[in-house]
Motif scaffolding. Structure first.
Motif, PDB file in Angstrom:
ATOM      1  N   SER A   1      40.183  34.344  37.166  1.00  0.00           N
ATOM      2  CA  SER A   1      39.438  35.482  38.215  1.00  0.00           C
ATOM      3  C   SER A   1      37.949  35.335  38.322  1.00  0.00           C
ATOM      4  O   SER A   1      37.450  35.927  39.208  1.00  0.00           O
ATOM      5  CB  SER A   1      40.139  36.660  37.722  1.00  0.00           C
ATOM      6  N   VAL A   2      37.370  34.407  37.284  1.00  0.00           N
ATOM      7  CA  VAL A   2      35.848  34.633  37.368  1.00  0.00           C
ATOM      8  C   VAL A   2      35.575  33.176  38.134  1.00  0.00           C
ATOM      9  O   VAL A   2      34.836  33.229  39.066  1.00  0.00           O
ATOM     10  CB  VAL A   2      35.277  34.432  35.972  1.00  0.00           C
ATOM     11  N   ILE A   3      36.210  32.001  37.693  1.00  0.00           N
ATOM     12  CA  ILE A   3      35.819  30.882  38.447  1.00  0.00           C
ATOM     13  C   ILE A   3      36.204  30.652  39.857  1.00  0.00           C
ATOM     14  O   ILE A   3      35.507  30.082  40.576  1.00  0.00           O
ATOM     15  CB  ILE A   3      36.929  29.648  37.698  1.00  0.00           C
ATOM     16  N   VAL A   4      37.120  31.663  40.308  1.00  0.00           N
ATOM     17  CA  VAL A   4      37.298  31.746  41.517  1.00  0.00           C
ATOM     18  C   VAL A   4      36.232  32.024  42.515  1.00  0.00           C
ATOM     19  O   VAL A   4      36.255  31.677  43.760  1.00  0.00           O
ATOM     20  CB  VAL A   4      38.726  32.867  41.986  1.00  0.00           C
ATOM     21  N   PHE A   5      34.991  32.513  41.886  1.00  0.00           N
ATOM     22  CA  PHE A   5      33.760  33.017  42.759  1.00  0.00           C
ATOM     23  C   PHE A   5      32.815  31.805  42.721  1.00  0.00           C
ATOM     24  O   PHE A   5      31.820  32.039  43.409  1.00  0.00           O
ATOM     25  CB  PHE A   5      33.232  34.225  42.169  1.00  0.00           C
ATOM     26  N   LEU A   6      33.115  30.634  42.102  1.00  0.00           N
ATOM     27  CA  LEU A   6      32.203  29.606  42.287  1.00  0.00           C
ATOM     28  C   LEU A   6      31.821  29.119  43.564  1.00  0.00           C
ATOM     29  O   LEU A   6      30.729  28.822  43.915  1.00  0.00           O
ATOM     30  CB  LEU A   6      32.933  28.347  41.206  1.00  0.00           C
ATOM     31  N   PRO A   7      32.804  28.944  44.424  1.00  0.00           N
ATOM     32  CA  PRO A   7      32.441  28.725  45.899  1.00  0.00           C
ATOM     33  C   PRO A   7      31.380  29.651  46.399  1.00  0.00           C
ATOM     34  O   PRO A   7      30.288  29.239  47.102  1.00  0.00           O
ATOM     35  CB  PRO A   7      33.812  28.764  46.790  1.00  0.00           C
ATOM     36  N   GLN A   8      31.573  30.844  46.254  1.00  0.00           N
ATOM     37  CA  GLN A   8      30.490  31.784  46.797  1.00  0.00           C
ATOM     38  C   GLN A   8      29.240  31.706  46.118  1.00  0.00           C
ATOM     39  O   GLN A   8      28.063  31.741  46.844  1.00  0.00           O
ATOM     40  CB  GLN A   8      30.964  33.253  46.565  1.00  0.00           C
ATOM     41  N   ILE A   9      29.223  31.385  44.919  1.00  0.00           N
ATOM     42  CA  ILE A   9      27.809  31.228  44.140  1.00  0.00           C
ATOM     43  C   ILE A   9      27.011  30.050  44.611  1.00  0.00           C
ATOM     44  O   ILE A   9      25.924  29.969  45.100  1.00  0.00           O
ATOM     45  CB  ILE A   9      28.120  31.108  42.575  1.00  0.00           C
TER      46      ILE A   9
ATOM     47  N   LEU B   1      47.724  32.986  26.438  1.00  0.00           N
ATOM     48  CA  LEU B   1      47.467  31.847  27.308  1.00  0.00           C
ATOM     49  C   LEU B   1      47.340  32.455  28.687  1.00  0.00           C
ATOM     50  O   LEU B   1      46.401  32.200  29.427  1.00  0.00           O
ATOM     51  CB  LEU B   1      48.199  30.747  26.955  1.00  0.00           C
ATOM     52  N   LYS B   2      48.418  33.040  28.999  1.00  0.00           N
ATOM     53  CA  LYS B   2      48.571  33.084  30.176  1.00  0.00           C
ATOM     54  C   LYS B   2      47.894  34.564  30.743  1.00  0.00           C
ATOM     55  O   LYS B   2      47.105  34.379  31.916  1.00  0.00           O
ATOM     56  CB  LYS B   2      50.266  33.603  30.483  1.00  0.00           C
ATOM     57  N   ASP B   3      47.842  35.570  30.177  1.00  0.00           N
ATOM     58  CA  ASP B   3      47.113  36.669  30.521  1.00  0.00           C
ATOM     59  C   ASP B   3      45.796  36.795  30.180  1.00  0.00           C
ATOM     60  O   ASP B   3      44.837  37.542  30.731  1.00  0.00           O
ATOM     61  CB  ASP B   3      47.982  37.924  30.214  1.00  0.00           C
ATOM     62  N   GLY B   4      45.209  36.342  29.020  1.00  0.00           N
ATOM     63  CA  GLY B   4      44.067  36.282  28.487  1.00  0.00           C
ATOM     64  C   GLY B   4      43.263  35.263  28.855  1.00  0.00           C
ATOM     65  O   GLY B   4      42.419  35.584  29.921  1.00  0.00           O
ATOM     66  N   LEU B   5      43.556  34.210  28.734  1.00  0.00           N
ATOM     67  CA  LEU B   5      42.970  32.831  28.905  1.00  0.00           C
ATOM     68  C   LEU B   5      42.970  32.473  30.443  1.00  0.00           C
ATOM     69  O   LEU B   5      41.967  32.575  31.219  1.00  0.00           O
ATOM     70  CB  LEU B   5      43.269  31.713  28.325  1.00  0.00           C
ATOM     71  N   ILE B   6      43.978  32.241  31.196  1.00  0.00           N
ATOM     72  CA  ILE B   6      44.193  31.888  32.244  1.00  0.00           C
ATOM     73  C   ILE B   6      43.862  32.744  33.486  1.00  0.00           C
ATOM     74  O   ILE B   6      42.855  32.507  34.274  1.00  0.00           O
ATOM     75  CB  ILE B   6      45.565  31.203  32.488  1.00  0.00           C
ATOM     76  N   ALA B   7      44.375  33.734  33.337  1.00  0.00           N
ATOM     77  CA  ALA B   7      44.183  34.849  34.337  1.00  0.00           C
ATOM     78  C   ALA B   7      42.738  35.549  34.202  1.00  0.00           C
ATOM     79  O   ALA B   7      42.096  35.485  35.384  1.00  0.00           O
ATOM     80  CB  ALA B   7      45.207  36.144  33.958  1.00  0.00           C
ATOM     81  N   GLY B   8      42.207  35.721  33.105  1.00  0.00           N
ATOM     82  CA  GLY B   8      40.925  36.065  33.029  1.00  0.00           C
ATOM     83  C   GLY B   8      39.986  34.965  33.337  1.00  0.00           C
ATOM     84  O   GLY B   8      39.076  35.338  34.446  1.00  0.00           O
ATOM     85  N   VAL B   9      39.890  33.429  33.011  1.00  0.00           N
ATOM     86  CA  VAL B   9      38.944  32.786  33.345  1.00  0.00           C
ATOM     87  C   VAL B   9      39.128  32.466  34.807  1.00  0.00           C
ATOM     88  O   VAL B   9      38.210  32.314  35.513  1.00  0.00           O
ATOM     89  CB  VAL B   9      38.968  31.629  32.440  1.00  0.00           C
TER      90      VAL B   9
ATOM     91  N   GLU C   1      31.177  40.324  36.506  1.00  0.00           N
ATOM     92  CA  GLU C   1      32.390  39.856  36.948  1.00  0.00           C
ATOM     93  C   GLU C   1      33.202  39.996  35.900  1.00  0.00           C
ATOM     94  O   GLU C   1      34.611  39.733  36.552  1.00  0.00           O
ATOM     95  CB  GLU C   1      31.824  38.392  37.502  1.00  0.00           C
ATOM     96  N   VAL C   2      33.130  39.925  34.814  1.00  0.00           N
ATOM     97  CA  VAL C   2      33.940  40.301  33.848  1.00  0.00           C
ATOM     98  C   VAL C   2      34.998  41.283  34.098  1.00  0.00           C
ATOM     99  O   VAL C   2      36.250  41.268  33.870  1.00  0.00           O
ATOM    100  CB  VAL C   2      33.702  40.448  32.396  1.00  0.00           C
ATOM    101  N   ALA C   3      34.520  42.326  34.851  1.00  0.00           N
ATOM    102  CA  ALA C   3      35.265  43.551  35.383  1.00  0.00           C
ATOM    103  C   ALA C   3      36.647  43.216  35.999  1.00  0.00           C
ATOM    104  O   ALA C   3      37.567  43.695  35.960  1.00  0.00           O
ATOM    105  CB  ALA C   3      34.567  44.692  35.903  1.00  0.00           C
ATOM    106  N   VAL C   4      36.185  42.236  36.947  1.00  0.00           N
ATOM    107  CA  VAL C   4      37.458  41.639  37.683  1.00  0.00           C
ATOM    108  C   VAL C   4      38.503  41.165  36.984  1.00  0.00           C
ATOM    109  O   VAL C   4      39.950  41.287  36.937  1.00  0.00           O
ATOM    110  CB  VAL C   4      36.832  40.754  38.949  1.00  0.00           C
ATOM    111  N   GLY C   5      38.001  40.088  36.109  1.00  0.00           N
ATOM    112  CA  GLY C   5      38.982  39.466  35.175  1.00  0.00           C
ATOM    113  C   GLY C   5      39.863  40.482  34.124  1.00  0.00           C
ATOM    114  O   GLY C   5      40.920  40.477  34.088  1.00  0.00           O
ATOM    115  N   ALA C   6      38.871  41.515  33.553  1.00  0.00           N
ATOM    116  CA  ALA C   6      39.458  42.659  32.849  1.00  0.00           C
ATOM    117  C   ALA C   6      40.563  43.181  33.562  1.00  0.00           C
ATOM    118  O   ALA C   6      41.710  43.479  33.151  1.00  0.00           O
ATOM    119  CB  ALA C   6      38.350  43.375  32.421  1.00  0.00           C
ATOM    120  N   LEU C   7      40.316  43.776  34.765  1.00  0.00           N
ATOM    121  CA  LEU C   7      41.344  44.530  35.625  1.00  0.00           C
ATOM    122  C   LEU C   7      42.537  43.508  35.649  1.00  0.00           C
ATOM    123  O   LEU C   7      43.579  43.928  35.528  1.00  0.00           O
ATOM    124  CB  LEU C   7      40.824  45.062  36.984  1.00  0.00           C
TER     125      LEU C   7
END
Lengths: 625, 91
Positions: free
Chosen positions: A291-299, A281-289, A532-538
């Protein structure tokens, strides 16, 4: 099946580009519309439903804009075939509405005459009557109707109640239940077109009192915006402001989203759950998603700019200013719009190449579109820039971070121009290409509602992607990074024992000259699905690696663990790398085969490797290793 | 009656005002399209004999492309295709 739905009459909207057809479609259908594709082709199919004041349920189709039924591009072929009722999968229209910009009627009248020949019931809707009236253009609707031989109504798509007359006329026409006659339409030759335009001009003279003067506001604006030197300077300035805005304005919102997800992660971290579930939940789901959703404002900001410029009528001007420069690189002036869209995402960009009629010009544009820095690269760039590039000002007013970002965009553009120049020489060996012929529409004030609608649907598409493709990739990464579990009594970090580490180490010999470590290698693999998955993956890899407190601080960890040369090489890699499966899928669809996908993939991979190699080695030579 | 000389729109300068006298496809050998197709495209964008034209703007490099007011529409095109449009400066 519901018989009433099944029998809803089909009304098709046809008109010139820029006639306000889509605004009218939005006004008529509101949110009751669907965007899909026509089967077998990638032409966008926009269908909506509405109920008339008379209680009639209607299906409205917004067909691609055209000047003639004599189709020259896949989009225009759809318009022609739909109007003629020749699309196997679609019902033939029961009524055709020819939409026209009331302040720019001349070419629309010729199209209307062509539509009349089709034999189906036709009516004309004069859109933007308010603007025409303001400019002193007086249209005698009765005369127009009589001379044209087609019923005419006026509409103002952007005003409440502006479509009432049109709706009432729709009711009346459909109630009459006219049958379609035989079609007398044949692809017109030059004489036919000329005759049509002469007839249109006759109708125009009879029905309209206007001098054909240029809209004074457009004339004033163009004196500056189309100035040979000043116009180019302004275009560059607009692009620069756009990218500074994407970087600076989005910051507070992004910080808020990031903190929100950290808080959520911490909350789950304390929950009484089995270790593996908590880690998922913490490292896979929340950290992963997160770190991608954070870029919504830029898009959102980027799409806001692109749609704003389009609605203003500036995009065609940008194509005009860039035509010669793009032509020098073997690109068509019209390629500017698809390439500019590719800054948001290569997928709509590649789909927008349909406005280029010539196949070679179109293929060249498709080939280089993925080199334009898309919004999916922003997460990677942002992460690395904010971790490695000091946040200070140069020359007193420009942020260094923004400047590096601008440099990355410039590198992508330079790459695209070089590749297209070479492609033109190597593949086609031609000099004369498709002519550049484009209408420059009058400037119009954008409608806040339709702008918001456009940005909203893009944001939604991004979130949908984040929720499906990206989420499933994040789960895969987490699994790769978590299994197999370390043996009892292991001392090192648990990720060292995982499958991810094995894969990353296996390709280390290939990526070592680039300065990439195995963690980067692991992140690059799922990054193939979407950059953008690369960022979440890192994020996932380092969170699993460093444990509890790492989730929200990827950037800080990277800055501690990577040499500057590695960070710069990764940036260079991302400028060119073919890291997006969806883009490759769209290229296959648009080019109708795998060969162009292969060409794109191989050349981009080679460029990325060369660029990253050069960057890493040069940076090391300067002591940044 | 004076005879107004006709020139190709592709040779005209910014500020030129006149009328279209004819489409002469032989004058645009460098165009990117076969003559019959170029003629149809020009007509579809409103370049028909008798229509008023005004050359509004031109690009930085080689004065190309040009923005032309044709009747009540503004069209951007390159000079090499505009060579096919013969114009007179008669009002």
């Amino acid at each position: 099946m519901n018989a009433a739905v099944e029998l809803a009459p089909v009304v098709a909207l046809v008109g010139n580009p820029n006639c306000g057809k889509t605004a009218l479609f939005n006004a008529l259908t509101g949110s009751r519309q669907k965007v899909a594709n026509y089967p077998g082709v990638t032409v966008e199919k926009k269908v909506g439903r509405l109920t008339t004041p008379g209680g009639r349920s209607i299906e409205i189709v917004d067909l691609p804009g055209t000047y003639s039924l004599r189709a020259r591009s896949p989009d225009e072929e759809i318009t022609r075939d739909a109007v003629l009722g020749k699309l196997a999968t679609e019902r033939a229209p029961d009524l055709i509405i020819c939409v026209a910009d009331a302040s720019n009627l001349r070419l629309a009248l010729r199209l209307a005459l062509e539509l009349k020949q089709v034999g189906r019931p036709v009516m004309m809707s004069l859109n933007m009557m308010d603007i025409a009236r303001k400019r002193g253009i007086e249209i005698d609707l009765e005369t127009l109707e009589r001379e044209l031989g087609v019923p005419v109504v006026s509409s103002v798509a952007v005003r409440r109640g502006g479509t009432d007359t049109l709706l009432a006329a729709l009711d009346a026409r459909l109630a009459a239940n006219e049958a379609a006659g035989p079609s007398a339409w044949r692809p017109p030759d030059a004489a036919g077109l000329r005759g049509g335009q002469r007839e249109a001009d006759r109708v125009l003279r009879a029905a309209i009192r206007q001098a054909g003067h240029l809209d004074p506001r457009t004339a004033k604006a163009d004196a500056v915006l189309l100035h040979p030197v000043g116009g180019l300077v302004i275009l560059l300035a607009i692009l620069f402001v756009m990218f500074q805005a994407v970087f600076a304005w989005a910051r507070p919102l992004m910080d808020a989203i990031s903190e929100g997800f950290s808080w959520l992660g911490a909350l789950v971290g304390q929950a009484p759950l089995p270790d593996l579930v908590r880690s998922f939940l913490k490292d896979g789901l929340i950290a992963g998603v997160g770190s991608v959703i954070v870029f919504l404002p830029q898009i959102v900001i980027l799409f806001f700019f692109i749609l704003l410029l389009e609605d203003l009528g500036y995009m065609a001007r940008a194509a005009f200013l860039m035509d010669r420069i793009m032509g020098g690189a073997g690109l068509h002036g019209r390629a500017f719009i698809p390439l500019l869209s590719s800054f948001a995402c290569a997928i709509p960009g590649i789909m927008a190449t349909r406005v280029i009629d010539d196949r070679r010009d179109r293929l060249t544009t498709i080939l280089v579109a993925p080199l334009m820095t898309c919004s999916a690269r922003i997460p990677v760039y942002t992460l690395i820039i904010s971790a490695f590039i000091p946040d200070r000002e140069v020359w007193g007013f420009v942020g260094l971070q923004g400047l590096v970002m601008f440099g990355l965009y410039a590198a992508g553009i330079a790459g695209a121009l070089t590749v297209s120049f070479l492609a033109k020489r190597l593949f086609w060996r031609t000099t004369a290409g498709e002519p550049f012929m484009l209408e420059l529409p009058d400037y119009k004030l954008p409608q806040a509602k339709s702008l918001a609608f456009g940005v909203w649907s893009r944001a939604l598409a991004f979130l949908k992607r984040a929720g499906t493709t990206i989420l499933s990739m994040m789960i895969l990464i987490w699994a790769l990074a978590s299994f197999p579990q370390p043996p009892e009594g292991a001392t090192g970090p648990s990720i060292d024992y995982s499958l991810a580490a094995k894969i990353g180490r296996a390709i280390e010999p290939v990526t070592a000259p680039l300065g990439f470590n195995w963690q980067i290698n692991v992140a690059l693999i799922p990054g193939m699905a979407a950059r953008e998955v690369a960022v979440g993956a890192l994020g996932t890899i380092y969170a699993v690696d460093a444990g509890e407190e790492a989730a929200g601080k990827i950037g800080k960890i990277l800055a501690e663990q990577w040499p500057l040369a590695t960070a710069l090489a990764l940036l260079a890699w991302y400028v060119f790398a073919p890291q997006c499966a969806s883009t490759l899928a769209v290229i296959r669809r648009e080019t109708g085969g795998w060969s162009w996908v292969g060409v794109t993939f191989v050349y981009m991979l080679a460029l990325a490797y060369a660029a990253a190699l050069a960057t890493n080695q040069i940076a090391r030579a300067f002591g940044a290793g | 009656m004076t005879i107004n000389p006709t020139i190709a729109l592709g040779d005209a300068r910014v500020g030129f005002r006149g009328r279209i006298a004819a489409l002469d496809l032989a004058r645009a050998p460098a165009a990117g399209l076969p003559p019959a197709e170029l003629e149809r495209r020009l007509i579809e964008l409103g370049f028909v004999e008798g229509a008023t034209v005004e050359l509004l703007h031109q690009g930085l490099f080689g004065g190309d492309p040009i923005a032309v007011r044709v009747a009540a529409t503004t069209i951007a095109l390159r000079r090499r295709e505009a060579m096919a449009v013969m114009v007179t400066d008669q009002p």
